[in-house]
Design a protein around this motif. Sequence first.
Motif, short mmCIF file in Angstrom:
data_model
loop_
_atom_site.label_atom_id
_atom_site.label_comp_id
_atom_site.label_asym_id
_atom_site.label_seq_id
_atom_site.Cartn_x
_atom_site.Cartn_y
_atom_site.Cartn_z
N VAL A 1 -80.57 62.47 -35.28
CA VAL A 1 -81.98 62.42 -34.95
C VAL A 1 -82.72 63.45 -35.79
N ARG A 2 -83.65 62.97 -36.62
CA ARG A 2 -84.40 63.87 -37.49
C ARG A 2 -85.64 64.44 -36.80
N ALA A 3 -86.31 63.61 -36.02
CA ALA A 3 -87.55 64.05 -35.39
C ALA A 3 -87.89 63.14 -34.24
N LEU A 4 -88.56 63.70 -33.27
CA LEU A 4 -89.08 62.92 -32.14
C LEU A 4 -90.52 63.29 -31.93
N PRO A 5 -91.39 62.32 -31.64
CA PRO A 5 -92.79 62.64 -31.38
C PRO A 5 -92.94 63.39 -30.07
N SER A 6 -93.97 64.17 -29.97
CA SER A 6 -94.24 64.92 -28.74
C SER A 6 -95.73 64.90 -28.47
N PRO A 7 -96.15 64.54 -27.23
CA PRO A 7 -95.30 64.09 -26.14
C PRO A 7 -94.84 62.66 -26.34
N GLN A 8 -93.68 62.34 -25.82
CA GLN A 8 -93.09 61.01 -25.98
C GLN A 8 -93.25 60.19 -24.70
N PRO A 9 -93.70 58.93 -24.81
CA PRO A 9 -93.80 58.11 -23.60
C PRO A 9 -92.44 57.93 -22.94
N LEU A 10 -92.43 57.76 -21.64
CA LEU A 10 -91.17 57.49 -20.97
C LEU A 10 -90.53 56.24 -21.55
N LEU A 11 -89.26 56.34 -21.87
CA LEU A 11 -88.58 55.17 -22.43
C LEU A 11 -88.55 54.03 -21.43
N ALA A 12 -88.54 54.37 -20.16
CA ALA A 12 -88.59 53.31 -19.16
C ALA A 12 -89.88 52.50 -19.31
N ASP A 13 -90.96 53.18 -19.71
CA ASP A 13 -92.23 52.47 -19.89
C ASP A 13 -92.16 51.48 -21.04
N ARG B 1 -101.72 44.54 -16.18
CA ARG B 1 -101.52 43.98 -14.85
C ARG B 1 -100.07 44.13 -14.38
N SER B 2 -99.35 45.07 -14.98
CA SER B 2 -97.98 45.35 -14.55
C SER B 2 -98.01 46.36 -13.41
N PRO B 3 -97.24 46.15 -12.33
CA PRO B 3 -97.25 47.11 -11.22
C PRO B 3 -96.67 48.46 -11.57
N ARG B 4 -95.95 48.56 -12.69
CA ARG B 4 -95.29 49.82 -13.05
C ARG B 4 -95.84 50.45 -14.32
N LEU B 5 -96.97 49.94 -14.82
CA LEU B 5 -97.59 50.50 -16.01
C LEU B 5 -99.08 50.73 -15.74
N PRO B 6 -99.71 51.61 -16.52
CA PRO B 6 -101.14 51.86 -16.32
C PRO B 6 -101.97 50.61 -16.63
N GLU B 7 -103.15 50.55 -16.02
CA GLU B 7 -104.09 49.48 -16.34
C GLU B 7 -104.81 49.75 -17.64
N GLU C 1 -103.68 53.74 -22.73
CA GLU C 1 -102.35 54.21 -22.37
C GLU C 1 -101.29 53.18 -22.73
N LEU C 2 -101.60 51.91 -22.54
CA LEU C 2 -100.65 50.87 -22.91
C LEU C 2 -100.39 50.87 -24.41
N PHE C 3 -101.44 51.09 -25.20
CA PHE C 3 -101.26 51.09 -26.65
C PHE C 3 -100.47 52.31 -27.11
N ARG C 4 -100.56 53.44 -26.39
CA ARG C 4 -99.73 54.59 -26.75
C ARG C 4 -98.25 54.26 -26.56
N THR C 5 -97.94 53.58 -25.48
CA THR C 5 -96.55 53.16 -25.26
C THR C 5 -96.16 52.10 -26.27
N ALA D 1 -97.20 51.79 -29.27
CA ALA D 1 -96.97 52.41 -30.57
C ALA D 1 -95.55 52.95 -30.68
N ALA D 2 -95.00 53.48 -29.57
CA ALA D 2 -93.64 53.99 -29.59
C ALA D 2 -92.63 52.88 -29.83
N ALA D 3 -92.93 51.69 -29.35
CA ALA D 3 -92.01 50.56 -29.50
C ALA D 3 -92.36 49.68 -30.69
N GLY D 4 -93.46 49.98 -31.38
CA GLY D 4 -93.85 49.20 -32.54
C GLY D 4 -94.38 47.83 -32.22
N VAL D 5 -95.04 47.67 -31.06
CA VAL D 5 -95.52 46.35 -30.65
C VAL D 5 -97.03 46.36 -30.39
#
Length: 375
Positions: free
Chosen positions: A117-129, A167-173, A177-181, A183-187
């Motif tokens: 692992v060379r680098a990790l962004p900080s703060p990093q979204p929860l991988l579960a998200d 509209r996910s019960p486990r993610l922000p509306e 915030e959704l786009f920050r997550t 970006a971590a997954a590249g989607v």
Amino acid sequence: MSSGASGDTRVWSLVGMVHSQDRLSMIEIRPLPFRVGRRSALQLTLPVESVSTEHAEFYEADDGLHLRDLDSTNGTFVNRRRITDVLIQDADIVHFADLQFQVLASPEPTRRPTAVVRALPSPQPLLADTLELQQLLVNGLVGVAFQPIVELPTGRVCGHEALGRGRSPRLPESPAELFRTAAAAGVEVELSRLFRSKLIEFVAGRSDFPSLFVNTHPAELTQAGLVDSLAEQFRKAPQVEFTVEIHEAAIVNVAQVVALKASLRERGIRLAYDDFGAGQARLIELGEAPPDLLKFDIRFIRGIHEAPPSRRRLLRSLVEIVQDLGSEPVAEGVESAEEAAACSDIGFTRAQGYYFGRPKPAEDWASGGTASGQA
């Protein structure tokens, strides 16, 4: 060979951001014991100062896969609790100091390389998200809201901005915030297109949204086929006049934006710049690639009725420049009658903000209702 206890055929992996592109990668936890730390000879090397030379170790026990801390300076955490030795469960979130991973169990045997692992962004979204976000994309768990845009000085509704909502019960509306997550997954592009798809699904066949402003994500501007994708989606609602918004910060290649505007115009789609002045107010780029509409950031508008004359003169000059370029100025974030009157006096011809109406979810619009009229 199993990575868990005897009789456990699951293969365990660590999921984390292990590349400079900040994309998720999977590292198989084997052979056991599997040590993690800063030292280069370990199974997973994390050359980061916060990680100890030999930080933690996965090992096999009778009851399954365990993780133990190796007297690290900054600690090992499982689901945000500092541990000394703990049984690992599928989907546990693990931190080695401040570096975050998720442990996943696969029933199928696989072979994956270890990685440094060379680098990790900080703060990093929860991988579960990020995993929840994948389910959001697959199941289309998003909605849309509409905020009115009005003419000045009359206040007559002349259009709406379409705003995505989770509209996910486990993610922000919140789409931000959704786009920050995303970006971590590249989607980011996939999420942006899903928001638009939900919008088109709602307005197709309706006559009460004659003019709509639709957002894009900056990542879309770097990919080929954006205009074709937009045109394909918009053809499903031919009764709507569409305006595509791009953020001011995304205007880095003037020639690209000029070509984008021309391609959109060929298809009857208008272009707007959003949040003008939020970052760098690029007046030179604005002069070379003027949009059809330009939305002034809320910081220009907030308290403008109480602003000193010099600030109002500056804003009036900018509005006149925009109009001279053939663009229509829009005031964003208007929250009072006094601000609305000041914006009209300065020369704004359109406005948007809570004073004229808050975003209203699509499900709150009556199927036969109207979206036009007096604000």
